[in-house]
Design a protein around this motif. Structure first.
Motif, PDB file in Angstrom:
ATOM      1  N   MET A 192     112.860  39.704  44.608  1.00 44.96           N
ATOM      2  CA  MET A 192     111.982  39.854  45.779  1.00 44.96           C
ATOM      3  C   MET A 192     112.477  38.980  46.935  1.00 44.96           C
ATOM      4  O   MET A 192     112.449  39.379  48.088  1.00 44.96           O
ATOM      5  N   ASP A 193     112.918  37.742  46.609  1.00 48.13           N
ATOM      6  CA  ASP A 193     113.425  36.842  47.647  1.00 48.13           C
ATOM      7  C   ASP A 193     114.612  37.465  48.366  1.00 48.13           C
ATOM      8  O   ASP A 193     114.747  37.336  49.582  1.00 48.13           O
ATOM      9  N   LEU A 194     115.489  38.127  47.581  1.00 50.17           N
ATOM     10  CA  LEU A 194     116.652  38.781  48.169  1.00 50.17           C
ATOM     11  C   LEU A 194     116.221  39.923  49.096  1.00 50.17           C
ATOM     12  O   LEU A 194     116.800  40.120  50.176  1.00 50.17           O
ATOM     13  N   PHE A 195     115.199  40.666  48.699  1.00 45.59           N
ATOM     14  CA  PHE A 195     114.704  41.784  49.508  1.00 45.59           C
ATOM     15  C   PHE A 195     114.129  41.270  50.834  1.00 45.59           C
ATOM     16  O   PHE A 195     114.407  41.830  51.897  1.00 45.59           O
ATOM     17  N   ILE A 196     113.327  40.202  50.753  1.00 48.52           N
ATOM     18  CA  ILE A 196     112.745  39.621  51.966  1.00 48.52           C
ATOM     19  C   ILE A 196     113.845  39.099  52.889  1.00 48.52           C
ATOM     20  O   ILE A 196     113.809  39.296  54.108  1.00 48.52           O
ATOM     21  N   ARG A 197     114.842  38.458  52.283  1.00 45.71           N
ATOM     22  CA  ARG A 197     115.971  37.964  53.075  1.00 45.71           C
ATOM     23  C   ARG A 197     116.683  39.119  53.769  1.00 45.71           C
ATOM     24  O   ARG A 197     117.087  39.011  54.930  1.00 45.71           O
ATOM     25  N   PHE A 198     116.840  40.236  53.073  1.00 46.02           N
ATOM     26  CA  PHE A 198     117.508  41.397  53.660  1.00 46.02           C
ATOM     27  C   PHE A 198     116.701  41.947  54.835  1.00 46.02           C
ATOM     28  O   PHE A 198     117.265  42.313  55.882  1.00 46.02           O
ATOM     29  N   ILE A 199     115.370  42.014  54.684  1.00 47.48           N
ATOM     30  CA  ILE A 199     114.509  42.521  55.756  1.00 47.48           C
ATOM     31  C   ILE A 199     114.650  41.650  57.004  1.00 47.48           C
ATOM     32  O   ILE A 199     114.833  42.152  58.120  1.00 47.48           O
ATOM     33  N   TYR A 200     114.572  40.330  56.813  1.00 42.60           N
ATOM     34  CA  TYR A 200     114.725  39.424  57.941  1.00 42.60           C
ATOM     35  C   TYR A 200     116.137  39.500  58.525  1.00 42.60           C
ATOM     36  O   TYR A 200     116.321  39.364  59.734  1.00 42.60           O
ATOM     37  N   SER A 201     117.119  39.737  57.670  1.00 38.31           N
ATOM     38  CA  SER A 201     118.501  39.865  58.140  1.00 38.31           C
ATOM     39  C   SER A 201     118.663  41.108  59.010  1.00 38.31           C
ATOM     40  O   SER A 201     119.365  41.083  60.031  1.00 38.31           O
ATOM     41  N   VAL A 202     118.020  42.200  58.613  1.00 33.34           N
ATOM     42  CA  VAL A 202     118.077  43.439  59.407  1.00 33.34           C
ATOM     43  C   VAL A 202     117.435  43.219  60.772  1.00 33.34           C
ATOM     44  O   VAL A 202     117.982  43.640  61.810  1.00 33.34           O
ATOM     45  N   ILE A 203     116.276  42.563  60.783  1.00 34.97           N
ATOM     46  CA  ILE A 203     115.587  42.295  62.056  1.00 34.97           C
ATOM     47  C   ILE A 203     116.459  41.430  62.964  1.00 34.97           C
ATOM     48  O   ILE A 203     116.605  41.697  64.167  1.00 34.97           O
ATOM     49  N   THR A 204     117.052  40.381  62.383  1.00 31.16           N
ATOM     50  CA  THR A 204     117.930  39.509  63.162  1.00 31.16           C
ATOM     51  C   THR A 204     119.161  40.263  63.652  1.00 31.16           C
ATOM     52  O   THR A 204     119.599  40.083  64.792  1.00 31.16           O
ATOM     53  N   SER A 205     119.708  41.142  62.806  1.00 29.47           N
ATOM     54  CA  SER A 205     120.881  41.929  63.190  1.00 29.47           C
ATOM     55  C   SER A 205     120.564  42.881  64.329  1.00 29.47           C
ATOM     56  O   SER A 205     121.384  43.089  65.234  1.00 29.47           O
ATOM     57  N   LEU A 206     119.374  43.481  64.299  1.00 27.95           N
ATOM     58  CA  LEU A 206     118.951  44.366  65.395  1.00 27.95           C
ATOM     59  C   LEU A 206     118.847  43.586  66.704  1.00 27.95           C
ATOM     60  O   LEU A 206     119.248  44.075  67.760  1.00 27.95           O
ATOM     61  N   LEU A 207     118.318  42.373  66.610  1.00 30.82           N
ATOM     62  CA  LEU A 207     118.219  41.531  67.797  1.00 30.82           C
ATOM     63  C   LEU A 207     119.601  41.154  68.318  1.00 30.82           C
ATOM     64  O   LEU A 207     119.858  41.181  69.527  1.00 30.82           O
ATOM     65  N   MET A 208     120.515  40.826  67.407  1.00 28.63           N
ATOM     66  CA  MET A 208     121.875  40.478  67.803  1.00 28.63           C
ATOM     67  C   MET A 208     122.588  41.674  68.425  1.00 28.63           C
ATOM     68  O   MET A 208     123.328  41.539  69.403  1.00 28.63           O
ATOM     69  N   PHE A 209     122.351  42.865  67.862  1.00 28.87           N
ATOM     70  CA  PHE A 209     122.981  44.056  68.439  1.00 28.87           C
ATOM     71  C   PHE A 209     122.412  44.349  69.822  1.00 28.87           C
ATOM     72  O   PHE A 209     123.148  44.773  70.720  1.00 28.87           O
ATOM     73  N   TYR A 210     121.098  44.143  69.985  1.00 30.05           N
ATOM     74  CA  TYR A 210     120.500  44.329  71.315  1.00 30.05           C
ATOM     75  C   TYR A 210     121.178  43.399  72.316  1.00 30.05           C
ATOM     76  O   TYR A 210     121.514  43.806  73.440  1.00 30.05           O
ATOM     77  N   LEU A 211     121.379  42.154  71.917  1.00 28.60           N
ATOM     78  CA  LEU A 211     122.054  41.183  72.767  1.00 28.60           C
ATOM     79  C   LEU A 211     123.468  41.639  73.088  1.00 28.60           C
ATOM     80  O   LEU A 211     123.914  41.594  74.242  1.00 28.60           O
ATOM     81  N   LEU A 212     124.174  42.128  72.075  1.00 28.59           N
ATOM     82  CA  LEU A 212     125.549  42.587  72.257  1.00 28.59           C
ATOM     83  C   LEU A 212     125.610  43.792  73.194  1.00 28.59           C
ATOM     84  O   LEU A 212     126.502  43.898  74.037  1.00 28.59           O
ATOM     85  N   SER A 213     124.646  44.704  73.071  1.00 26.12           N
ATOM     86  CA  SER A 213     124.632  45.907  73.928  1.00 26.12           C
ATOM     87  C   SER A 213     124.343  45.551  75.377  1.00 26.12           C
ATOM     88  O   SER A 213     124.748  46.283  76.290  1.00 26.12           O
ATOM     89  N   ARG A 214     123.625  44.448  75.606  1.00 22.96           N
ATOM     90  CA  ARG A 214     123.382  44.003  76.977  1.00 22.96           C
ATOM     91  C   ARG A 214     124.616  43.330  77.563  1.00 22.96           C
ATOM     92  O   ARG A 214     124.846  43.382  78.772  1.00 22.96           O
ATOM     93  N   LEU A 215     125.405  42.699  76.705  1.00 21.80           N
ATOM     94  CA  LEU A 215     126.646  42.071  77.157  1.00 21.80           C
ATOM     95  C   LEU A 215     127.739  43.099  77.381  1.00 21.80           C
ATOM     96  O   LEU A 215     128.603  42.911  78.237  1.00 21.80           O
ATOM     97  N   VAL A 216     127.718  44.182  76.593  1.00 22.24           N
ATOM     98  CA  VAL A 216     128.703  45.265  76.723  1.00 22.24           C
ATOM     99  C   VAL A 216     127.935  46.577  76.922  1.00 22.24           C
ATOM    100  O   VAL A 216     127.627  47.272  75.948  1.00 22.24           O
ATOM    101  N   PRO A 217     127.589  46.945  78.167  1.00 23.12           N
ATOM    102  CA  PRO A 217     126.771  48.139  78.427  1.00 23.12           C
ATOM    103  C   PRO A 217     127.336  49.428  77.842  1.00 23.12           C
ATOM    104  O   PRO A 217     126.585  50.353  77.545  1.00 23.12           O
ATOM    105  N   LYS A 218     128.655  49.469  77.647  1.00 21.05           N
ATOM    106  CA  LYS A 218     129.277  50.676  77.094  1.00 21.05           C
ATOM    107  C   LYS A 218     128.691  51.037  75.734  1.00 21.05           C
ATOM    108  O   LYS A 218     128.602  52.217  75.376  1.00 21.05           O
TER     109      LYS A 218
END
Length: 396
Positions: free
Chosen positions: A1-27
């Motif tokens: 369960m701990d691994l699953f929760i970690r994965f969920i939070y990792s996905v959320i953080t990754s989405l945020l990081m990708f949003y940041l990356l897409s703002r830095l590289v509009p393409k």
């Protein structure tokens, strides 16, 4: 369960990081969701299964992200590495700030290196908010850079060194604060009845120092870009009234400066000489008001599609010059294809009585051949006219 929760939070953080990356590289925003999903899954998988408390693992993760961007999105190595570096700085500083704020508010220690793995909702919410705020801060710096672009190599070097020093200070200050506050918490100092009243003082002091350092960075950049480079500021401020692009004189001055820099630092420089198609037809058929509208639409499409550090100048009438810094001919041609695709999308909407299109000549700078500004621009001009003749011939 701990691994699953970690994965969920990792996905959320990754989405945020990708949003940041897409703002830095509009393409990136124009690419498919499948590619975005691969990028997010890559980041989330490493965050879930790798030990990111070791700097070597972190560096490998970001190096892999650069390679992924280069392969998946066809982004140049320079743009990929610079955007990932900025993303890393923003996320690291955000993680440190959120860990410190969480510690000062709740008294709970959250490791900033793997903040997402803590499953601490408040810390992650603060992290997301700080990322968005720092992204707006980055845009402010870029806006200053675009408005007061430096053309002096020594000034550029001084700006770079000062920014590295200041951002290093931010990271060092955040880390020392975290370590000291964590030490106090372990010893029970902050939560003890005698010193608990000072928590708000620590919190406000911390926020004040952090915000003042960020303000200092803006001021230092402004000093270098304006006070130490007034001549360049003057030509950069000279814009074409109709389109908002640089004037002819300002654009050619900027190009001359970029040619010197490209020769000195041995990086790619490419220009595109652009001529609006059928302006005379539009003027004769619908009047000069619509002709001016055509020029403005062409300029808006070009400027909205370029990278943040590319420059467009109106040479006069229906002619524009785009200066692609640190960009070879093949990369510039890809940008031009995106511009022509945008022309087609605008035409498909049917908002105008006329169809918008333009001819272009794209030339990469060669110091051995382009010994003068005029020879460089003239070659691009000739390539544009050659393309224009082909367009006219195809209509016959």
């Amino acid at each position: 369960m701990d691994l699953f929760i970690r994965f969920i939070y990792s996905v959320i953080t990754s989405l945020l990081m990708f949003y940041l990356l897409s703002r830095l590289v509009p393409k990136l925003k124009k690419e498919t969701n499948v590619k975005h999903g691969i990028t997010v899954l890559y980041l989330a998988s490493i965050m879930t299964f790798a030990d990111l408390t070791h700097i070597k693992v972190v560096l490998l993760m970001y190096f892999g992200l650069i390679v992924l961007m280069r392969w998946l999105y066809s982004v140049s190595s320079f743009v990929a590495s610079m955007s990932v570096m900025f993303m890393y700085l923003i996320t690291v500083i955000s993680a440190m700030i959120s860990s410190n704020i969480t510690l000062l508010i709740t008294g709970k220690i959250v490791d900033y290196r793997i903040l997402f793995a803590s499953a601490n909702l408040s810390a992650n919410l603060i992290f997301g908010l700080i990322v968005v705020l720092l992204l707006q801060y980055y845009k402010l710096i870029v806006k200053l850079l675009r408005k007061y672009s430096a053309s002096n190599i020594k000034i550029d070097l001084m700006m770079l060194l000062s920014n590295v020093a200041l951002f290093s200070f931010v990271i060092l200050y955040q880390r020392i604060t975290f370590e000291n506050m964590a030490k106090f918490t372990f010893e029970g100092v902050i939560n003890s009845p005698t010193t608990k009243a000072y928590t708000s003082y620590f919190f406000l002091t911390y926020l004040f120092v952090t915000s003042m350092v960020l303000v200092l960075i803006v001021l230092v950049n402004r000093i270098f870009m304006v006070d130490k480079n007034l001549e360049n500021y003057k030509f950069k401020a000279e814009t074409d009234v109709m389109t908002g692009a640089l004037s002819r004189e300002a654009g050619l001055t900027h190009l001359k400066s970029e040619m010197s820099r490209a020769t000195h630092f041995n990086y790619d420089l490419t220009i595109a000489y652009i001529d609006v198609n059928d302006l005379k037809v539009v003027n004769d058929k619908w009047g000069h008001k619509e002709g001016d509208r055509l020029i403005r639409v062409i300029s808006e499409v070009i400027q909205s599609t370029l990278r943040e550090f590319d420059v467009v100048a109106r040479l006069g009438g229906d002619e524009f010059l785009v200066i692609f810094t640190r960009c070879n001919k093949q990369q510039a041609q890809r940008v031009w294809r995106r511009i022509t695709d945008e022309f087609l999308r605008v035409n498909a909407k049917g908002d105008f009585m006329f169809k918008i299109s333009a001819s272009v000549g794209i030339t990469q700078f060669d110091p051995s051949k382009h010994t003068s500004l005029l020879s460089f621009v003239h070659e691009s001009d000739e390539e544009m006219y050659a393309q224009k003749k082909l367009v006219k011939a195809s209509k016959l």
